[in-house]
Design a protein around this motif. Sequence first.
Motif, PDB file in Angstrom:
ATOM      1  N   UNK A  32      51.109 -60.511  12.660  1.00 57.98           N
ATOM      2  CA  UNK A  32      52.467 -60.026  12.881  1.00 57.98           C
ATOM      3  C   UNK A  32      52.457 -58.642  13.508  1.00 57.98           C
ATOM      4  N   UNK A  33      51.570 -57.792  13.027  1.00 54.35           N
ATOM      5  CA  UNK A  33      51.503 -56.422  13.551  1.00 54.35           C
ATOM      6  C   UNK A  33      51.050 -56.416  15.007  1.00 54.35           C
ATOM      7  N   UNK A  34      50.119 -57.284  15.359  1.00 53.20           N
ATOM      8  CA  UNK A  34      49.659 -57.347  16.751  1.00 53.20           C
ATOM      9  C   UNK A  34      50.758 -57.875  17.665  1.00 53.20           C
ATOM     10  N   UNK A  35      51.515 -58.865  17.188  1.00 55.25           N
ATOM     11  CA  UNK A  35      52.638 -59.379  17.981  1.00 55.25           C
ATOM     12  C   UNK A  35      53.684 -58.295  18.207  1.00 55.25           C
ATOM     13  N   UNK A  36      53.989 -57.544  17.162  1.00 56.64           N
ATOM     14  CA  UNK A  36      54.971 -56.469  17.282  1.00 56.64           C
ATOM     15  C   UNK A  36      54.462 -55.365  18.195  1.00 56.64           C
ATOM     16  N   UNK A  37      53.172 -55.076  18.138  1.00 48.79           N
ATOM     17  CA  UNK A  37      52.594 -54.061  19.014  1.00 48.79           C
ATOM     18  C   UNK A  37      52.731 -54.477  20.482  1.00 48.79           C
ATOM     19  N   UNK A  38      52.557 -55.777  20.751  1.00 51.21           N
ATOM     20  CA  UNK A  38      52.729 -56.274  22.119  1.00 51.21           C
ATOM     21  C   UNK A  38      54.166 -56.081  22.591  1.00 51.21           C
ATOM     22  N   UNK A  40      56.416 -53.895  21.410  1.00 49.35           N
ATOM     23  CA  UNK A  40      56.744 -52.480  21.494  1.00 49.35           C
ATOM     24  C   UNK A  40      56.121 -51.833  22.725  1.00 49.35           C
ATOM     25  N   UNK A  41      54.892 -52.213  23.035  1.00 45.94           N
ATOM     26  CA  UNK A  41      54.236 -51.695  24.236  1.00 45.94           C
ATOM     27  C   UNK A  41      53.585 -50.347  24.057  1.00 45.94           C
ATOM     28  N   UNK A  81      65.848 -47.495  21.992  1.00 46.10           N
ATOM     29  CA  UNK A  81      65.406 -48.449  23.014  1.00 46.10           C
ATOM     30  C   UNK A  81      64.491 -49.510  22.412  1.00 46.10           C
ATOM     31  N   UNK A  82      63.490 -49.069  21.658  1.00 47.07           N
ATOM     32  CA  UNK A  82      62.548 -50.023  21.065  1.00 47.07           C
ATOM     33  C   UNK A  82      63.226 -50.860  19.987  1.00 47.07           C
TER      34      UNK A  82
END
Length: 233
Positions: A32-38, A40-41, A81-82
């Motif tokens: 989940x954290x990796x998906x969210x990091x993608x 967020x950018x 924005x995020x």
Amino acid sequence: MIQNQVALYTKPDFNLMPREKLEFSGVSSLSNEELLALILGSGSHECSVFELARRLSEFLSTETSVPTLARLKSIRGLGKVKAAQILACLELSGRFILSDKAIPVAVPEDVLSRVAYMKYESQEHLVVISLNSANYIIRVHELTTGLVNQTPVHPREAFALAIEDRAVSVIFVHNHPSGSLEPSPEDMSITRVLCASGKILQIPVLDHIIIGKSGFTSLCRLYPEIFEQAFFK
């Protein structure tokens, strides 16, 4: 030598960044954290993108409904924005989950992506999923909103839309806002009525699924004797 070179390029690297990990192993391999990091950018001036993704993941895991923009902005380091990007992704996922894309159903888990939004609802919702002869989802129809045991669905309404879809079988799903996955006496009663009605109409009920914040319960798995055919093992 060639074999060693191939192995070099195909051996998974568990230290890959999320984008490379997605490309190599598929999106389901990401946390989940990796998906969210993608999504967020980048991070903010006070924390990295991974720390921000961790905070956001912790926040979302405790939410019982889709959060507002104001609540998302309350996360330290997450600006307007995020926060808007995250909210847009949550909204789009709900809209496309309810699309008419055909999905084959072999186990109860195959249904969950189409009704995952229900676990966030503060009221009980009852839906019927119509399936064709190959067990592909035709459509998802909402039948009632409110407490199921106070507004029981009549079999006439429950199967009317399935008949319009020319469904060969159906699956019923409702949520428990309390989070409990235990079927109530009312759940069991309406399940028996729906299964009996489906048998008469020759549109068998394959399952009645209860969704909560912590998972789901398949009544067909628990009580296969209620159903005309024990479709799910």
